[in-house]
Each structure stands twice: as C-alpha cells, then as structure tokens.
Design an enzyme around this catalytic site. Structure first.
Site: not given
Ligand code: BES
Ligand code: ZN
Ligand code: ZN
Length: 497
Positions: A277, A351
């Site tokens: 991230k 997921r």
């Molecule tokens: N924990 C994150 C989702 C999230 C992001 C929650 C910002 C709250 C605020 C999750 O694990 C994630 O990173 N999801 C990705 C999925 C993508 C890589 C397909 C997302 O939503 O960007």
């Molecule tokens: Zn994530």
C-alpha cells in the site's frame, strides 16, 4: 458515567446542567413553562431571539443563574416529531454530552417528559439516549502519558422522566451493555497493531468467554493446517505473529440446534503485502480487524443481554506483511473449501481469510451467516463513509439487516451481486482469482469472490471499509474506530425469528 432515573419535579432537580430536548414544534411542557416563569421567561426569550428552531442536532446553551438547582440549560433540537428515530436520539444526546463536557460539566440532568405521538417505546428511547451518551464521551487515552491534558468527562447522568420505571430502567441497563460493547470494539480497533495482534484478539475473546454460556475455542496454525485453511495460511506466511482462528460460541438457546454465524475480518495490520500500500494512510490499516472486533463485541453484548439464541462469531486473525516468506502476486494457493485461487494482488487478503472462515461456518448448518469486513476501498468510493455496503444471496435476510441497520443507526445500503460479476473472478490458471483486473465494481467483485465459498446457506456480507473508523471528529463522536456493526448485530438478533 453513572446513569440513573428519577421522578422528581423539575424544581427539585440538582445538577450542573439540564438537557431539554425539543421538537420543531417547540412546545414546552407545563413543567418547563413553570420553571421558565421562575426564570423570568429566559428559555422562551432565548428560543425566540436566538431563532432556535429545534432542528436535529441544533443546540443552544442558556445561562439560568442560581435560582434553581442547575445553572444552565442546554436546549437540544430533535427535528420533526414524526421523524424521530433511535439514531436522532443517539446523536442528539451525543451532541449534548460533548457540548457540556467541553464546558467542564460533569453532573447532568436530562428532563424527558413522556413524548406523545412518537413511534419509539420507552425502552428504546432510554436505550438510544444512553448509547448516545456513553459512546459520545469515549476517549482512547491508553497511550497518553499526560492525562491532565484530556477533555473532561461526564460523571453523572440523571434522567428526570415520567416514563414507566420498569421499562425505562430496562432500556437504560441494556443501553449501557450495548454501549460498553461498542466502546470495547472501538478499543480493539484503536489499539495499534504492535499491541493488537492476533494473540491480543484471542485474549479479548477469552475475556468475553467468561460470560455465562459463552465458550471460546482457538485454532492455531497447526490445526489450521489440518483443516486445510490454506487461504488464511497463505496470507499469514509473511506475518510476524502467528495467525489465530477465533471461535466464540454463545448458546443462549440450548434447546435448539439452530445457529446464526457472524464472521469478522481480523487483519490486525494490512500493509498490502508485496502489493504494498502507499505510505499515506497506511497507519489506518491497524483498523483492518474492525469486523473481527465487532463480532467479538457483538457476542459480548448478546450474551450479557441474555438473548435466547445460539450464535457463533468466527474471526480469522492475521497480519498481512511483507517478508521473504510472504505470499506473492501470481502464487496459486488452496483453500479449506478445496478451491484453488490465483493471487493477483496480495492486498486483496481479506476475501482470502474470509473464504476459509465462511467455509468453516458450514459446520454449524447456520440459518444465516453475516460477515463484517473492512474489505474494499471501492466500497468507500461507491458509498462514502456514512453507510456500509451490503451484498448477499437472500433478499429476506438483507431486508432484515436493512431494518436492523436503520433501527440501530448502523445503516447499510445494498449493492447488486449479479452473476456477471462472478465471471470477473475466474482465473485462467486456477479456479478463482482474488482480484479482477479493470472494469471497476471492486466492492461487488470482492463479494462475488466470497459467494463462491457460500452457495448453500443464507448469507450477507457487510463491507464496513468506510464506516469502521472516522478520520474526522463529529459533533456526537470522537475520531478513530466507531464500533460499527455491534449495535446492528444486537438489533438483528433481537428481531431474529
Ligand atoms: N483493507 C483493505 C480495504 C480498505 C481500504 C479498507 C481502505 C478501508 C480503507 C483491503 O484489504 C484492500 O486492500 N482491498 C483492496 C483490494 C484490491 C487490491 C482488489 C482495495 O480495495 O483496494
Ligand atoms: Zn488489503
Ligand atoms: Zn485488508
């Protein structure tokens, strides 16, 4: 905060400040008019001159001198009477408490004559007000060494009301139980991940298991291997702390074999893994276990409320970190359900852990499974921060959740889960892929992935990515974890039939 109820007339109230709720009709009760006479009509004058319209959330503070047992009155608007809801009461009370705490008031009276023509019961009114009060003055101060710099707190809250004693007091008690469970869930979220690791969540669940009829079981890494929970194990490969699979059962209806299952995402820190991230905002990923925290706290509240239901909380808990052992984009992994998954993106880890937990839930032959997860940034794009996303395979269940959401204030909004989205989650080289490339709809494709692990039971998924914490202070609530989901789960279970 000590909370109590009295029947005394207003003239005998002793407090630093008195809260008076008003609807837009601005009808002052006989009793209020009576004290206003003593105060030379100051309340009526202020209402008129300051153009207090009693819109919801509107407040005005009136200095009432030393003639009565309190020196100030806080008028709090509740909006239109026929639109009154539990959420409006919670927020109204929250605003009042936070306003008064800022002026160092620690002993508060609330004058609450029976409200005619509103839809809410005495119990619900009392419960909502208490939840609003207790959650509004929550502060997370564990790591502050200078406690004297902190805002002041309210010590005593007394309701002066002619609502029937028994019902009102029951509402107050139940509100206290729910509010403290919400605040506990907020603590779990607010603790940084160097404290709140999977082992910490285990300790919290074991603490809840001290309540009567609650039992906690933990699967460690070895047991997870035996159960072929290869998806959560893959996510945990790069972790420092060992993963834990938390099972918290409350058997409130031993005569029945029916179960309800709550699943909560328990990523104690989500760095994204190799699909790292960006640095900006990564600290907020300590909240990525909010779903797990919410379901543990929901069991706490449901058990303390002694609701006659069998309910289990399942929390797959791990960190998502980078190391030479960490899983990588392109890896193909297994899952407890036997399906193979191509890891397109290591940041789509939620997921994966949920897939194994949703499969585990089948063991209970559940009447319904509801998962709570900070699953996608897309959900925040789609719906913002004032409502959680809901997707599922059963309209009836979703209707129930929607209603419970409205009544608890943890509102949800449905997104479509049509079969077209499932196609986006098929892999060229494995059964599924954990992220789709392009075409948007990330909150939906995430749910479409989860659906592959459901099929035969009734299920709803709540994406709480936008609602689990707040980066802004609100008039009725501080920043940080919100405890979203706890009140919703309690309300849903109460209604469950
Ligand atoms: N924990 C994150 C989702 C999230 C992001 C929650 C910002 C709250 C605020 C999750 O694990 C994630 O990173 N999801 C990705 C999925 C993508 C890589 C397909 C997302 O939503 O960007
Ligand atoms: Zn994530
Ligand atoms: Zn995550």
């Amino acid at each position: 905060m000590k909370i109590s109820k009295f029947n005394q007339p207003l003239l005998e109230v002793k407090a630093q400040a008195l809260i008076l709720f008003l609807f837009e009709e601005k009808l002052l009760s006989q009793e209020v008019l009576h004290i206003d006479q003593e105060l030379e009509d100051i309340l009526q004058t202020v209402i008129k001159e300051e153009k207090f319209e009693a819109k919801k959330g509107e407040t005005v503070e009136v200095n009432t001198g030393t003639k009565l047992g309190f020196t100030r009155v806080l008028l709090v608007g509740l909006g239109k009477k026929k639109l009154l809801s539990s959420l409006i009461l919670k927020r109204g009370m929250g605003i009042a408490i936070r306003t008064l705490a800022k002026s160092n008031v620690s002993n508060i009276g609330v004058f609450l004559p029976k409200m005619v023509g509103v839809k809410l019961s005495a119990e619900k009114i009392a419960e909502s007000l208490v939840i609003g009060a207790i959650t509004s003055e929550y502060q997370f101060t564990e790591y502050k060494t200078e406690k004297k710099d902190l805002p002041s707190r309210v010590e005593e809250l007394c309701f002066y009301t002619n609502y029937p004693d028994k019902l009102f007091t029951k509402g107050l008690k139940e509100g206290e139980i729910i509010a403290s469970a919400i605040n506990r869930a907020r603590d779990y979220g607010n603790h940084p991940s160097n404290k709140a690791n999977p082992g910490y969540l285990v300790e919290m669940a074991q603490e809840v298991a001290k309540i009567s009829k609650v039992r906690c079981r933990i699967l460690d890494k070895e047991e997870m291997k035996q159960k072929k929970m290869e998806a959560i194990l893959a996510v945990s490969q790069g972790a420092h702390h060992p993963p834990k699979f938390i099972i918290l059962e409350y058997k409130g209806k031993p005569s029945s074999k029916d179960w309800l299952a709550l699943v909560g995402k328990g990523i104690t820190f989500d760095s994204g893994g190799f699909s790292l991230k960006p640095g900006n905002g990564m600290d907020e990923m300590k909240f990525d276990m909010a779903g797990g925290g919410a379901v543990i706290s929901a069991i706490e509240a449901i058990a303390k409320l002694k609701i006659a239901i069998n309910i289990v909380a399942l929390v797959p808990a791990t960190e998502n970190l980078v190391s030479r052992e960490a899983y990588k984009p392109g890896d193909i992994i297994g899952s407890a359900a036997g399906k193979t998954i191509e890891v397109i993106n290591t940041d789509a880890e939620g997921r994966l852990v949920l897939a194994d937990a949703l499969h585990y839930a089948k063991k209970y032959k559940p009447k319904a499974v509801i998962d709570f997860a900070t699953l996608t940034g897309s959900c925040v794009y789609a719906l913002g921060v004032h409502v959680s996303g809901m997707l599922g395979n059963n309209e009836k269940l979703m209707q129930k959740i929607k209603l419970a959401g409205e009544e608890s204030g943890d509102r949800v909004w449905e997104l479509p889960l049509w079969e077209e989205y499932s196609k986006q989650m098929k892999s060229d080289v494995a059964d599924l892929r954990n992220a789709s490339t392009g075409n948007g709809g990330g909150a939906i494709t995430a749910a479409a992935f989860l659906l592959e692990f459901i099929k035969e039971y009734t299920w709803a998924h709540l994406d709480i990515a936008g609602t689990a914490w707040s980066t802004e202070e609100k008039s009725y609530l501080g920043k940080g974890a919100t405890g979203v989901g706890v009140a919703l789960a309690v309300e849903l279970v109460r209604k469950w039939k």
